[in-house]
Design an enzyme around this catalytic site. Structure first.
Site, PDB file in Angstrom:
ATOM      1  N   ASP A  74      -4.004  -2.860   0.738  1.00 47.69           N
ATOM      2  CA  ASP A  74      -3.692  -2.773   2.167  1.00 47.69           C
ATOM      3  C   ASP A  74      -4.063  -4.121   2.797  1.00 47.69           C
ATOM      4  O   ASP A  74      -5.234  -4.536   2.717  1.00 47.69           O
ATOM      5  CB  ASP A  74      -4.541  -1.619   2.752  1.00 47.69           C
ATOM      6  N   TYR A  97      -3.249 -21.134  13.926  1.00 47.57           N
ATOM      7  CA  TYR A  97      -3.605 -21.743  12.628  1.00 47.57           C
ATOM      8  C   TYR A  97      -2.849 -23.054  12.432  1.00 47.57           C
ATOM      9  O   TYR A  97      -3.365 -23.991  11.821  1.00 47.57           O
ATOM     10  CB  TYR A  97      -3.314 -20.772  11.474  1.00 47.57           C
ATOM     11  N   GLY A 130      -5.862 -16.643   6.429  1.00 46.47           N
ATOM     12  CA  GLY A 130      -7.110 -17.127   5.825  1.00 46.47           C
ATOM     13  C   GLY A 130      -6.877 -17.537   4.379  1.00 46.47           C
ATOM     14  O   GLY A 130      -7.360 -18.578   3.919  1.00 46.47           O
ATOM     15  N   ASN A 187       0.834  -1.212   0.000  1.00 50.18           N
ATOM     16  CA  ASN A 187       0.000   0.000   0.000  1.00 50.18           C
ATOM     17  C   ASN A 187       0.867   1.260   0.000  1.00 50.18           C
ATOM     18  O   ASN A 187       0.353   2.355   0.146  1.00 50.18           O
ATOM     19  CB  ASN A 187      -0.976   0.015   1.194  1.00 50.18           C
ATOM     20  N   TYR A 236       3.898  -2.159  17.732  1.00 53.93           N
ATOM     21  CA  TYR A 236       4.669  -3.056  16.859  1.00 53.93           C
ATOM     22  C   TYR A 236       4.973  -4.367  17.590  1.00 53.93           C
ATOM     23  O   TYR A 236       4.665  -5.449  17.090  1.00 53.93           O
ATOM     24  CB  TYR A 236       5.948  -2.342  16.463  1.00 53.93           C
ATOM     25  N   LYS A 274      -4.881 -20.718   4.295  1.00 55.06           N
ATOM     26  CA  LYS A 274      -5.705 -21.872   4.692  1.00 55.06           C
ATOM     27  C   LYS A 274      -6.543 -22.354   3.509  1.00 55.06           C
ATOM     28  O   LYS A 274      -6.626 -23.554   3.242  1.00 55.06           O
ATOM     29  CB  LYS A 274      -6.596 -21.454   5.854  1.00 55.06           C
ATOM     30  N   THR A 276      18.167  -5.494  10.107  1.00 49.62           N
ATOM     31  CA  THR A 276      18.634  -5.785   8.754  1.00 49.62           C
ATOM     32  C   THR A 276      18.898  -4.467   8.033  1.00 49.62           C
ATOM     33  O   THR A 276      18.155  -3.506   8.221  1.00 49.62           O
ATOM     34  CB  THR A 276      17.543  -6.585   8.010  1.00 49.62           C
ATOM     35  N   THR A 311      -2.229  -3.641  10.839  1.00 48.86           N
ATOM     36  CA  THR A 311      -1.413  -4.311   9.811  1.00 48.86           C
ATOM     37  C   THR A 311      -0.860  -5.627  10.350  1.00 48.86           C
ATOM     38  O   THR A 311      -0.894  -6.654   9.667  1.00 48.86           O
ATOM     39  CB  THR A 311      -0.277  -3.381   9.350  1.00 48.86           C
ATOM     40  N   LYS A 315       3.212  -7.782  16.614  1.00 52.02           N
ATOM     41  CA  LYS A 315       3.971  -8.911  16.058  1.00 52.02           C
ATOM     42  C   LYS A 315       3.833 -10.155  16.945  1.00 52.02           C
ATOM     43  O   LYS A 315       3.845 -11.285  16.456  1.00 52.02           O
ATOM     44  CB  LYS A 315       5.445  -8.529  15.922  1.00 52.02           C
TER      45      LYS A 315
HETATM   46  P1  NAD Z   1       9.910  -1.523   5.037  1.00 48.34           P
HETATM   47  O1  NAD Z   1       9.219  -0.444   5.804  1.00 48.34           O
HETATM   48  O2  NAD Z   1      11.057  -1.155   4.159  1.00 48.34           O
HETATM   49  O3  NAD Z   1       8.849  -2.321   4.154  1.00 48.34           O
HETATM   50  C1  NAD Z   1       7.574  -2.641   4.606  1.00 48.34           C
HETATM   51  C2  NAD Z   1       6.625  -2.567   3.419  1.00 48.34           C
HETATM   52  O4  NAD Z   1       5.299  -2.900   3.859  1.00 48.34           O
HETATM   53  C3  NAD Z   1       6.561  -1.158   2.808  1.00 48.34           C
HETATM   54  O5  NAD Z   1       6.712  -1.224   1.413  1.00 48.34           O
HETATM   55  C4  NAD Z   1       5.172  -0.674   3.205  1.00 48.34           C
HETATM   56  O6  NAD Z   1       4.622   0.271   2.295  1.00 48.34           O
HETATM   57  C5  NAD Z   1       4.389  -1.973   3.272  1.00 48.34           C
HETATM   58  N1  NAD Z   1       3.193  -1.895   4.111  1.00 48.34           N
HETATM   59  C6  NAD Z   1       3.084  -1.375   5.362  1.00 48.34           C
HETATM   60  N2  NAD Z   1       1.821  -1.525   5.808  1.00 48.34           N
HETATM   61  C7  NAD Z   1       1.129  -2.164   4.824  1.00 48.34           C
HETATM   62  C8  NAD Z   1      -0.217  -2.584   4.690  1.00 48.34           C
HETATM   63  N3  NAD Z   1      -1.117  -2.389   5.656  1.00 48.34           N
HETATM   64  N4  NAD Z   1      -0.587  -3.207   3.533  1.00 48.34           N
HETATM   65  C9  NAD Z   1       0.314  -3.397   2.534  1.00 48.34           C
HETATM   66  N5  NAD Z   1       1.598  -3.025   2.608  1.00 48.34           N
HETATM   67  C10 NAD Z   1       2.000  -2.407   3.747  1.00 48.34           C
HETATM   68  O7  NAD Z   1      10.361  -2.618   6.080  1.00 48.34           O
HETATM   69  P2  NAD Z   1      11.316  -3.888   5.887  1.00 48.34           P
HETATM   70  O8  NAD Z   1      12.570  -3.594   6.590  1.00 48.34           O
HETATM   71  O9  NAD Z   1      11.356  -4.313   4.472  1.00 48.34           O
HETATM   72  O10 NAD Z   1      10.526  -4.953   6.755  1.00 48.34           O
HETATM   73  C11 NAD Z   1       9.735  -5.982   6.159  1.00 48.34           C
HETATM   74  C12 NAD Z   1       9.181  -6.876   7.254  1.00 48.34           C
HETATM   75  O11 NAD Z   1      10.242  -7.415   8.020  1.00 48.34           O
HETATM   76  C13 NAD Z   1       8.254  -6.142   8.229  1.00 48.34           C
HETATM   77  O12 NAD Z   1       7.175  -6.985   8.555  1.00 48.34           O
HETATM   78  C14 NAD Z   1       9.123  -5.923   9.440  1.00 48.34           C
HETATM   79  O13 NAD Z   1       8.364  -5.880  10.620  1.00 48.34           O
HETATM   80  C15 NAD Z   1      10.021  -7.155   9.390  1.00 48.34           C
HETATM   81  N6  NAD Z   1      11.305  -6.912  10.073  1.00 48.34           N
HETATM   82  C16 NAD Z   1      12.247  -6.068   9.515  1.00 48.34           C
HETATM   83  C17 NAD Z   1      13.427  -5.827  10.204  1.00 48.34           C
HETATM   84  C18 NAD Z   1      14.499  -4.926   9.659  1.00 48.34           C
HETATM   85  O14 NAD Z   1      15.491  -4.674  10.354  1.00 48.34           O
HETATM   86  N7  NAD Z   1      14.409  -4.427   8.439  1.00 48.34           N
HETATM   87  C19 NAD Z   1      13.648  -6.438  11.453  1.00 48.34           C
HETATM   88  C20 NAD Z   1      12.652  -7.246  11.977  1.00 48.34           C
HETATM   89  C21 NAD Z   1      11.496  -7.493  11.278  1.00 48.34           C
END
Ligand code: NAD
Ligand code: UDP
Length: 318
Positions: free
Chosen positions: A60, A161, A104, A36, A147, A107, A177, A94, A151
């Site tokens: 979304d 599930y 869902g 989104n 957050y 599944k 990361t 989210t 999570k």
């Molecule tokens: P990022 O913010 O670069 O990317 C997240 C993406 O999700 C974005 O493109 C954003 O527009 C999209 N998004 C957010 N809400 C949304 C929604 N409701 N519907 C559709 N799209 C949506 O973050 P990232 O670093 O690429 O992280 C990706 C995943 O990895 C996330 O779930 C994050 O929690 C998890 N994560 C990342 C890290 C890190 O260090 N990068 C660490 C732990 C967990």
């Protein structure tokens, strides 16, 4: 034998999502990317748009989604504290509604589904390094809780599930990361420090810089994710994914100043509330089950990330 799959990636244009889509296409799969654009733009995946095996869908994940795919990587969620605190209610939706909708879908399709969980489920940990059997220390009403608890709830859903519907779930707890395509304004430490250093502006250390993190380069996380998804269905995780090399934030600042040759000074700012004091993954489970360990040393990964931001700043110095 290699079989072409149709794979759904949510959060496709984010840091991790864009690299994952790129790698899945390179491996010969078809990819449906959902985003989104809450924390990203199409820019990260622009170069994939000409590939006929790639489809980008603006959606979304808090709303139901119908598609036919073989596998799902659920990455949609803002990841940086600045972004996930911007609209806390949307962050919880989210994490939770997004997980319900994707589960869902999985599944109905009987599809494998990967959940991008996080080291934040451990909160400000009193066990160090963090192992998967540690339950964590999270403030349920703190500023990070939208957050962290979102999570954690998503993990609970994935395992519900699994127990109730025997769904082939894969829950990966990703630690910090970094890499090219990080958002320059998302406030994460690596992107902040690199941009400040390249502009010769003060580098903002929160607290005294003695808090620690362990940084994993993007290509190592992608390799781990793919190996996890390909592992036997009874290996569900949760599994830590990250680089166990731990550094203080002050060390990261010094290293970035050194690698950029910057004239920036270090300045100290108040530590945000509930900022974890230490974080390092125990990755023995990933080693034992997948034979995986990170390969890219911090200096190498930072050099590539610095080169990426140098290019961006050259194109748009604003
Ligand atoms: P990022 O913010 O670069 O990317 C997240 C993406 O999700 C974005 O493109 C954003 O527009 C999209 N998004 C957010 N809400 C949304 C929604 N409701 N519907 C559709 N799209 C949506 O973050 P990232 O670093 O690429 O992280 C990706 C995943 O990895 C996330 O779930 C994050 O929690 C998890 N994560 C990342 C890290 C890190 O260090 N990068 C660490 C732990 C967990
Ligand atoms: N941090 C910092 N200066 C910055 C941005 C972050 O000192 O400009 C610190 C932050 O307080 C935290 C660490 O760097 O201790 C990592 O922050 P980040 O937001 O990247 O991720 P977190 O691991 O806290 O989710």
């Amino acid at each position: 034998m290699h079989t072409r799959k149709r794979i759904l990636v949510t959060g496709a244009s984010g840091l991790i999502g864009s690299h994952l889509c790129e790698r899945l296409l390179a491996d010969g799969h078809e990819v449906a990317g959902v985003d989104n654009f809450f924390t990203s733009s199409r820019e990260n995946i622009e170069h994939l748009m000409d590939d006929r095996r790639f489809e980008l869908i603006r959606h979304d994940v808090t709303f139901p989604f119908y598609i036919e795919v073989d596998e799902i990587f659920n990455l949609a969620c803002p990841a940086s504290p600045v972004h996930y605190q911007r609209d806390m209610v949307q962050t919880i939706k989210t994490c939770v509604h997004g997980a319900i909708n994707m589960l869902g879908l999985a599944k109905r399709l009987r599809a494998r589904i990967f959940q991008s969980s996080t080291s934040e489920v451990y909160g400000d940990p009193e066990i160090h390094p963090q192992r998967e059997d540690y339950w964590g220390r999270v403030n349920p009403i703190g500023e990070r809780s939208c957050y962290d608890e979102g999570k954690r709830c998503a993990e609970a859903l994935f395992f519900a599930y699994r127990r109730q519907h025997n769904l082939p779930v894969k829950v990966g707890r990703i630690f910090n990361t970094y890499g090219p395509r990080m958002h320059e304004n998302d406030g994460r430490v690596v992107s902040n420090f690199i941009i400040q250093a390249l502009r010769n502006e003060p580098v903002t250390i929160f607290g005294d810089g003695s808090q620690t993190r362990s940084f994993c380069y993007i290509s190592d996380i992608i390799a781990c994710m793919l190996a996890f998804m390909a592992s036997p269905p009874d290996f569900t995780g949760p599994m830590n994914m990250g680089n166990p090399e731990e550094h203080t934030i002050k060390e990261i600042a010094d290293l970035i100043l050194d690698l950029t040759g910057s004239r920036s000074e270090l300045i100290f700012r108040p530590l945000p509330r509930d900022d974890p004091k230490q974080r390092r993954p125990d990755i023995s489970l990933a080693g034992e089950k997948l034979g995986w360990s990170p390969r890219v040393p911090l200096r190498e990964g930072l050099k590539k990330t610095i080169a990426y931001f140098e290019n961006r700043l050259r194109a748009c110095p604003c």
